[in-house]
Design a protein around this motif. Structure first.
Motif, mmCIF file in Angstrom:
data_model
loop_
_atom_site.group_PDB
_atom_site.id
_atom_site.type_symbol
_atom_site.label_atom_id
_atom_site.label_comp_id
_atom_site.label_asym_id
_atom_site.label_seq_id
_atom_site.Cartn_x
_atom_site.Cartn_y
_atom_site.Cartn_z
ATOM 1 N N GLN A 1 18.341 6.450 -26.043
ATOM 2 C CA GLN A 1 17.543 7.655 -26.294
ATOM 3 C C GLN A 1 16.967 8.220 -24.988
ATOM 4 O O GLN A 1 16.970 9.426 -24.774
ATOM 5 C CB GLN A 1 16.408 7.355 -27.287
ATOM 6 N N ILE A 2 16.496 7.334 -24.126
ATOM 7 C CA ILE A 2 15.978 7.764 -22.814
ATOM 8 C C ILE A 2 17.100 8.434 -22.027
ATOM 9 O O ILE A 2 16.922 9.507 -21.440
ATOM 10 C CB ILE A 2 15.401 6.570 -22.026
ATOM 11 N N GLY A 3 18.281 7.795 -22.018
ATOM 12 C CA GLY A 3 19.425 8.335 -21.277
ATOM 13 C C GLY A 3 19.868 9.694 -21.788
ATOM 14 O O GLY A 3 20.147 10.606 -21.000
ATOM 15 N N LYS A 4 19.904 9.849 -23.105
ATOM 16 C CA LYS A 4 20.319 11.140 -23.691
ATOM 17 C C LYS A 4 19.294 12.235 -23.380
ATOM 18 O O LYS A 4 19.650 13.388 -23.140
ATOM 19 C CB LYS A 4 20.513 10.995 -25.200
ATOM 20 N N TYR A 5 18.011 11.847 -23.370
ATOM 21 C CA TYR A 5 16.974 12.817 -23.030
ATOM 22 C C TYR A 5 17.091 13.231 -21.560
ATOM 23 O O TYR A 5 16.925 14.396 -21.218
ATOM 24 C CB TYR A 5 15.589 12.232 -23.346
ATOM 25 N N TRP A 6 17.417 12.275 -20.694
ATOM 26 C CA TRP A 6 17.654 12.571 -19.274
ATOM 27 C C TRP A 6 18.798 13.578 -19.123
ATOM 28 O O TRP A 6 18.712 14.528 -18.358
ATOM 29 C CB TRP A 6 17.951 11.277 -18.528
ATOM 30 N N GLU A 7 19.870 13.379 -19.864
ATOM 31 C CA GLU A 7 21.004 14.307 -19.808
ATOM 32 C C GLU A 7 20.564 15.713 -20.227
ATOM 33 O O GLU A 7 20.964 16.707 -19.621
ATOM 34 C CB GLU A 7 22.142 13.818 -20.713
ATOM 35 N N LYS A 8 19.716 15.777 -21.247
ATOM 36 C CA LYS A 8 19.228 17.077 -21.731
ATOM 37 C C LYS A 8 18.357 17.756 -20.665
ATOM 38 O O LYS A 8 18.534 18.945 -20.374
ATOM 39 C CB LYS A 8 18.423 16.867 -23.018
ATOM 40 N N ILE A 9 17.438 16.998 -20.060
ATOM 41 C CA ILE A 9 16.547 17.547 -19.025
ATOM 42 C C ILE A 9 17.345 18.090 -17.844
ATOM 43 O O ILE A 9 16.998 19.105 -17.255
ATOM 44 C CB ILE A 9 15.552 16.460 -18.554
ATOM 45 N N THR A 10 18.420 17.401 -17.494
ATOM 46 C CA THR A 10 19.212 17.769 -16.310
ATOM 47 C C THR A 10 20.329 18.753 -16.648
ATOM 48 O O THR A 10 21.224 18.970 -15.828
ATOM 49 C CB THR A 10 19.827 16.511 -15.669
ATOM 50 N N ALA A 11 20.287 19.341 -17.838
ATOM 51 C CA ALA A 11 21.316 20.294 -18.284
ATOM 52 C C ALA A 11 22.719 19.671 -18.185
ATOM 53 O O ALA A 11 23.658 20.282 -17.706
ATOM 54 C CB ALA A 11 21.232 21.594 -17.480
ATOM 55 N N GLN A 12 22.820 18.419 -18.637
ATOM 56 C CA GLN A 12 24.082 17.652 -18.686
ATOM 57 C C GLN A 12 24.639 17.292 -17.309
ATOM 58 O O GLN A 12 25.753 16.803 -17.204
ATOM 59 C CB GLN A 12 25.145 18.369 -19.530
ATOM 60 N N LYS A 13 23.855 17.499 -16.250
ATOM 61 C CA LYS A 13 24.293 17.064 -14.911
ATOM 62 C C LYS A 13 23.954 15.592 -14.690
ATOM 63 O O LYS A 13 24.500 14.948 -13.810
ATOM 64 C CB LYS A 13 23.609 17.904 -13.819
ATOM 65 N N GLY A 14 23.037 15.087 -15.490
ATOM 66 C CA GLY A 14 22.567 13.718 -15.332
ATOM 67 C C GLY A 14 23.493 12.693 -15.954
ATOM 68 O O GLY A 14 24.268 12.992 -16.869
ATOM 69 N N SER A 15 23.385 11.485 -15.440
ATOM 70 C CA SER A 15 24.106 10.350 -16.014
ATOM 71 C C SER A 15 23.122 9.200 -16.138
ATOM 72 O O SER A 15 22.061 9.206 -15.507
ATOM 73 C CB SER A 15 25.282 9.952 -15.113
ATOM 74 N N PHE A 16 23.469 8.223 -16.968
ATOM 75 C CA PHE A 16 22.582 7.069 -17.102
ATOM 76 C C PHE A 16 23.377 5.810 -17.374
ATOM 77 O O PHE A 16 24.514 5.857 -17.841
ATOM 78 C CB PHE A 16 21.541 7.303 -18.217
ATOM 79 N N HIS A 17 22.762 4.696 -17.033
ATOM 80 C CA HIS A 17 23.316 3.387 -17.374
ATOM 81 C C HIS A 17 22.219 2.601 -18.069
ATOM 82 O O HIS A 17 21.160 2.355 -17.485
ATOM 83 C CB HIS A 17 23.802 2.640 -16.128
ATOM 84 N N ASN A 18 22.459 2.222 -19.312
ATOM 85 C CA ASN A 18 21.503 1.478 -20.111
ATOM 86 C C ASN A 18 21.737 -0.016 -19.871
ATOM 87 O O ASN A 18 22.660 -0.605 -20.427
ATOM 88 C CB ASN A 18 21.701 1.844 -21.593
ATOM 89 N N CYS A 19 20.900 -0.619 -19.038
ATOM 90 C CA CYS A 19 21.074 -2.041 -18.686
ATOM 91 C C CYS A 19 20.859 -2.961 -19.889
ATOM 92 O O CYS A 19 21.345 -4.091 -19.891
ATOM 93 C CB CYS A 19 20.110 -2.427 -17.567
ATOM 94 N N ASN A 20 20.146 -2.490 -20.919
ATOM 95 C CA ASN A 20 19.928 -3.316 -22.106
ATOM 96 C C ASN A 20 21.195 -3.457 -22.945
ATOM 97 O O ASN A 20 21.239 -4.250 -23.869
ATOM 98 C CB ASN A 20 18.783 -2.750 -22.948
ATOM 99 N N ARG A 21 22.236 -2.698 -22.616
ATOM 100 C CA ARG A 21 23.533 -2.856 -23.289
ATOM 101 C C ARG A 21 24.444 -3.837 -22.538
ATOM 102 O O ARG A 21 25.515 -4.175 -23.019
ATOM 103 C CB ARG A 21 24.239 -1.500 -23.402
ATOM 104 N N ASN A 22 24.022 -4.281 -21.343
ATOM 105 C CA ASN A 22 24.811 -5.262 -20.583
ATOM 106 C C ASN A 22 24.636 -6.643 -21.197
ATOM 107 O O ASN A 22 23.603 -6.932 -21.791
ATOM 108 C CB ASN A 22 24.349 -5.328 -19.121
ATOM 109 N N SER A 23 25.628 -7.502 -20.999
ATOM 110 C CA SER A 23 25.480 -8.880 -21.492
ATOM 111 C C SER A 23 25.285 -9.821 -20.309
ATOM 112 O O SER A 23 26.168 -10.567 -19.933
ATOM 113 C CB SER A 23 26.704 -9.283 -22.316
ATOM 114 N N TYR A 24 24.099 -9.722 -19.686
ATOM 115 C CA TYR A 24 23.751 -10.631 -18.599
ATOM 116 C C TYR A 24 23.508 -12.016 -19.182
ATOM 117 O O TYR A 24 22.976 -12.145 -20.282
ATOM 118 C CB TYR A 24 22.467 -10.183 -17.886
ATOM 119 N N GLU A 25 23.875 -13.041 -18.402
ATOM 120 C CA GLU A 25 23.631 -14.416 -18.868
ATOM 121 C C GLU A 25 22.132 -14.687 -18.918
ATOM 122 O O GLU A 25 21.617 -15.225 -19.874
ATOM 123 C CB GLU A 25 24.329 -15.404 -17.929
ATOM 124 N N GLN A 26 21.438 -14.317 -17.850
ATOM 125 C CA GLN A 26 19.984 -14.472 -17.807
ATOM 126 C C GLN A 26 19.380 -13.075 -17.739
ATOM 127 O O GLN A 26 19.575 -12.364 -16.771
ATOM 128 C CB GLN A 26 19.558 -15.232 -16.553
#
Length: 197
Positions: free
Chosen positions: A109-134
């Motif tokens: 949701q934060i990432g999509k809002y960032w894209e909206k604020i930046t008029a779709q010029k923005g990109s995001f990486h959601n680290c909570n979707r990564n599968s880090y071991e620790q």
């Protein structure tokens, strides 16, 4: 003149104190880490000032976006610059974990809002979707010393580091690479059980 390592160490120490206070005030914190930047070719064209305007727009609009930000109790943000990525931000949004359970969803949701604020010029990486071991992100119970140690050593130390400095692109001396929420007052827990938030 203070060295970058000294600045980085001071920043890390005060950020750990910030999290100490947050964990005293909230029995559970939900930590959502999202990296915000710009798609190519925009990443090579966006100035630090314009990127800061976009970021400030997002932070200033928190109250008007309660579905995303209502239960945010703190944040940490590091501005960085590389030739490849341009200006980008490492953000860690801290939610009251009693009220927000879905960390990966909130990151989206934060990432999509960032894209909206930046008029779709923005990109995001959601680290909570990564599968880090620790992982030091996601739900943090105030009693979980092991996860807190991972947060301090892996997440906060990374966000507080001084590499990929914005110094090369700063046009204003007071442009800060690192910001975080205001240090909260410690809630008193004397004579009553710990609150849920």
């Amino acid at each position: 003149m203070t060295s970058k390592k000294t600045n980085s160490n001071k920043r890390l120490t005060s950020t750990k104190q910030y999290f100490d206070t947050l964990t005293q005030n909230y029995s559970k914190l939900n930590l959502v880490r999202v990296d915000l930047g710009y798609k190519k070719p925009y990443s090579g064209e966006i100035s630090l000032e314009d990127a800061n305007k976009d970021l400030n727009h997002m932070f200033n609009n928190m109250r008007s976006k309660p579905t995303i930000f209502k239960d945010v109790v703190g944040y940490v943000c590091k501005r960085e610059y590389t030739e490849d990525k341009g200006v980008h931000f490492h953000t860690l949004m801290v939610y009251n974990g009693q009220k927000v359970q879905k960390d990966a969803y909130m990151g989206d949701q934060i990432g999509k809002y960032w894209e909206k604020i930046t008029a779709q010029k923005g990109s995001f990486h959601n680290c909570n979707r990564n599968s880090y071991e620790q992982t030091g992100i996601g739900m943090l119970d105030y009693k979980d010393k092991e996860k807190r140690q991972i947060l301090d050593e892996k997440v906060l130390s990374y966000i507080c580091k001084d590499e990929q400095s914005i110094d090369a692109i700063k046009t204003k001396k007071k442009s800060r690479a690192f910001t975080r929420g205001v240090m909260p007052k410690t809630k008193s827990h004397i004579g009553r059980p710990r609150e849920n938030g």
